[in-house]
Motif scaffolding. Sequence first.
Motif, PDB file in Angstrom:
ATOM      1  N   UNK A   1      65.757  41.205  40.139  1.00 26.91           N
ATOM      2  CA  UNK A   1      66.590  41.677  39.028  1.00 26.91           C
ATOM      3  C   UNK A   1      67.901  40.907  38.965  1.00 26.91           C
ATOM      4  N   UNK A   2      68.450  40.846  37.745  1.00 21.79           N
ATOM      5  CA  UNK A   2      69.807  40.296  37.539  1.00 21.79           C
ATOM      6  C   UNK A   2      70.733  41.447  37.193  1.00 21.79           C
ATOM      7  N   UNK A   3      71.952  41.422  37.731  1.00 17.80           N
ATOM      8  CA  UNK A   3      72.985  42.382  37.299  1.00 17.80           C
ATOM      9  C   UNK A   3      74.286  41.605  37.088  1.00 17.80           C
ATOM     10  N   UNK A   4      75.006  41.917  36.006  1.00 17.40           N
ATOM     11  CA  UNK A   4      76.262  41.211  35.758  1.00 17.40           C
ATOM     12  C   UNK A   4      77.381  41.739  36.648  1.00 17.40           C
ATOM     13  N   UNK A   5      78.335  40.885  36.894  1.00 19.57           N
ATOM     14  CA  UNK A   5      79.557  41.324  37.556  1.00 19.57           C
ATOM     15  C   UNK A   5      80.354  42.172  36.553  1.00 19.57           C
ATOM     16  N   UNK A   6      81.233  43.037  37.025  1.00 23.42           N
ATOM     17  CA  UNK A   6      82.071  43.783  36.071  1.00 23.42           C
ATOM     18  C   UNK A   6      83.520  43.776  36.528  1.00 23.42           C
ATOM     19  N   UNK A   7      84.399  43.884  35.543  1.00 20.81           N
ATOM     20  CA  UNK A   7      85.834  43.931  35.839  1.00 20.81           C
ATOM     21  C   UNK A   7      86.351  45.297  35.418  1.00 20.81           C
ATOM     22  N   UNK A   8      87.007  45.993  36.333  1.00 21.11           N
ATOM     23  CA  UNK A   8      87.508  47.321  36.003  1.00 21.11           C
ATOM     24  C   UNK A   8      88.762  47.211  35.147  1.00 21.11           C
ATOM     25  N   UNK A   9      88.750  47.881  33.998  1.00 20.49           N
ATOM     26  CA  UNK A   9      89.956  47.961  33.164  1.00 20.49           C
ATOM     27  C   UNK A   9      90.746  49.207  33.570  1.00 20.49           C
ATOM     28  N   UNK A  10      90.017  50.249  33.948  1.00 20.67           N
ATOM     29  CA  UNK A  10      90.627  51.406  34.628  1.00 20.67           C
ATOM     30  C   UNK A  10      89.961  51.445  35.997  1.00 20.67           C
ATOM     31  N   UNK A  11      90.764  51.308  37.023  1.00 14.61           N
ATOM     32  CA  UNK A  11      90.230  51.048  38.366  1.00 14.61           C
ATOM     33  C   UNK A  11      89.677  52.285  39.066  1.00 14.61           C
ATOM     34  N   UNK A  12      88.689  52.017  39.891  1.00 14.01           N
ATOM     35  CA  UNK A  12      88.213  52.993  40.888  1.00 14.01           C
ATOM     36  C   UNK A  12      89.007  52.717  42.148  1.00 14.01           C
TER      37      UNK A  12
ATOM     38  N   UNK B   1      77.572  36.052  34.182  1.00 19.08           N
ATOM     39  CA  UNK B   1      78.098  35.896  35.542  1.00 19.08           C
ATOM     40  C   UNK B   1      77.671  37.092  36.388  1.00 19.08           C
ATOM     41  N   UNK B   2      76.956  36.840  37.457  1.00 15.27           N
ATOM     42  CA  UNK B   2      76.498  37.953  38.272  1.00 15.27           C
ATOM     43  C   UNK B   2      75.544  37.504  39.353  1.00 15.27           C
ATOM     44  N   UNK B   3      74.631  38.394  39.686  1.00 16.78           N
ATOM     45  CA  UNK B   3      73.745  38.149  40.823  1.00 16.78           C
ATOM     46  C   UNK B   3      72.286  38.354  40.430  1.00 16.78           C
ATOM     47  N   UNK B   4      71.436  37.432  40.885  1.00 17.99           N
ATOM     48  CA  UNK B   4      69.986  37.610  40.753  1.00 17.99           C
ATOM     49  C   UNK B   4      69.438  37.804  42.155  1.00 17.99           C
ATOM     50  N   UNK B   5      68.796  38.933  42.374  1.00 22.31           N
ATOM     51  CA  UNK B   5      68.322  39.254  43.726  1.00 22.31           C
ATOM     52  C   UNK B   5      66.810  39.423  43.740  1.00 22.31           C
TER      53      UNK B   5
ATOM     54  N   UNK C   1      65.450  39.173  51.686  1.00 20.75           N
ATOM     55  CA  UNK C   1      66.284  39.241  50.477  1.00 20.75           C
ATOM     56  C   UNK C   1      66.868  37.869  50.168  1.00 20.75           C
ATOM     57  N   UNK C   2      66.778  37.502  48.913  1.00 19.69           N
ATOM     58  CA  UNK C   2      67.393  36.242  48.498  1.00 19.69           C
ATOM     59  C   UNK C   2      68.246  36.517  47.269  1.00 19.69           C
ATOM     60  N   UNK C   3      69.503  36.097  47.335  1.00 20.19           N
ATOM     61  CA  UNK C   3      70.430  36.394  46.244  1.00 20.19           C
ATOM     62  C   UNK C   3      71.076  35.106  45.736  1.00 20.19           C
ATOM     63  N   UNK C   4      71.120  34.973  44.419  1.00 20.23           N
ATOM     64  CA  UNK C   4      71.811  33.829  43.801  1.00 20.23           C
ATOM     65  C   UNK C   4      72.994  34.387  43.034  1.00 20.23           C
ATOM     66  N   UNK C   5      74.212  33.952  43.404  1.00 21.15           N
ATOM     67  CA  UNK C   5      75.403  34.446  42.692  1.00 21.15           C
ATOM     68  C   UNK C   5      76.119  33.270  42.051  1.00 21.15           C
TER      69      UNK C   5
ATOM     70  N   UNK D   1      77.937  43.376  41.522  1.00 21.37           N
ATOM     71  CA  UNK D   1      76.700  42.857  40.921  1.00 21.37           C
ATOM     72  C   UNK D   1      75.615  42.708  41.986  1.00 21.37           C
ATOM     73  N   UNK D   2      76.016  42.396  43.224  1.00 19.80           N
ATOM     74  CA  UNK D   2      75.054  42.232  44.309  1.00 19.80           C
ATOM     75  C   UNK D   2      74.281  43.516  44.577  1.00 19.80           C
ATOM     76  N   UNK D   3      74.999  44.640  44.739  1.00 18.25           N
ATOM     77  CA  UNK D   3      74.311  45.900  45.052  1.00 18.25           C
ATOM     78  C   UNK D   3      73.591  46.479  43.824  1.00 18.25           C
ATOM     79  N   UNK D   4      74.102  46.200  42.624  1.00 18.55           N
ATOM     80  CA  UNK D   4      73.384  46.681  41.426  1.00 18.55           C
ATOM     81  C   UNK D   4      72.062  45.926  41.289  1.00 18.55           C
TER      82      UNK D   4
END
Length: 334
Positions: free
Chosen positions: A25-36, A59-63, A108-112, A125-128
């Motif tokens: 799966x691919x998941x995009x990276x995200x930027x918090x506008x209101x932070x956790x 921009x993100x991760x394919x795992x 596990x193989x991840x491409x970021x 994005x890695x864990x998603x």
Amino acid sequence: MKIAEYITKRLPCSHGQTVREQGSAFAPSNIALVKYWGKRDEDLHLPLTDSLSISLDYLGSTTTLSAALDQDSFTLNGKAMASNSQFCKRLSDFLGYFRCLACPFFKLSSEMNIPISAGLASSACGYAALTEALNELFDWQLDKHALSQISRIGSGSASRSHWQGFVIWHSGHDTNTDDCYAEPITTDWHDLCVAILPNESTQKFISSREAMALSMHQKNVREKWQYQTNEIIQVMQIAIHDKNFAQLGSLAQQHANAMHAIMHQSQPAINYDTDISKRQKQQITQLQNQNHGIYYTQDAGPHIKVLFQAENHALIKHYWPSAITINPWSQHIE
Ligand code: PMV
């Protein structure tokens, strides 16, 4: 409730009966506008407040994940990772919740395609992507809301990386945690853009998880942050609805500054800035003083992200020619 029990409750009873050749799966990276920032339950990684992000398109991760018989192995961007590294230990711990007879270990193989561990949500994005790959490998057939409740155990912000566009992560109030999940905010905003400004690709000296725990343990700090964040997220959602860019940008910048101020005041003080990031923030403030509508945000790392409208693309490229620019709702901005 312990995490193992929490995860088991979320998996179908048939978990482990089907193990496909691989899940990917691919998941995009995200930027918090209101932070956790801060947790209401440390054990279950439940956030103190809601948070809101924008995803970074391509921009993100394919795992890719498959079962292995005798040991875990992790490859990141084609390079085998040492099993005793922090990175692999954290991954192994997370994968531990899903091991079964038919799949005792994982390959596990991840491409970021983003810098790793620099405040660019590589763990999000890695864990998603990993959770979505697990969903495919074990054929759970869980929807993304349910997956967001699992991926946040790996990295809180991962819960927001299952969708493109704006995403809100609800902190929930229940102790049974069912009301803590992420979901997309359905909207488009064609001229809204994000720039990632260049910086040195240094590794973090302290993880966001540790920095969060260290800087948020005082009750008065937590209460003030909670109050401030609840206000900001309400107004931010109205700004998104109204496509009010100045409101969105100034709130995002204010909230990022508030988070870093908390870190600067913690004992010991935590400071993710580099000379480059300090200079970039000064330049942006100067441009704001000259009435340019551009705003910055910064997560637990030195990278500065700029929110701007497509009409200011040339301005961004003039000041930071090597900035990566993203226009989430359109393919091209030139
Ligand atoms: O997902 P974590 O546990 O690495 O924490 C992320 C914290 C920030 O990136 C600083 C803020 C956020 O909401 O993404």
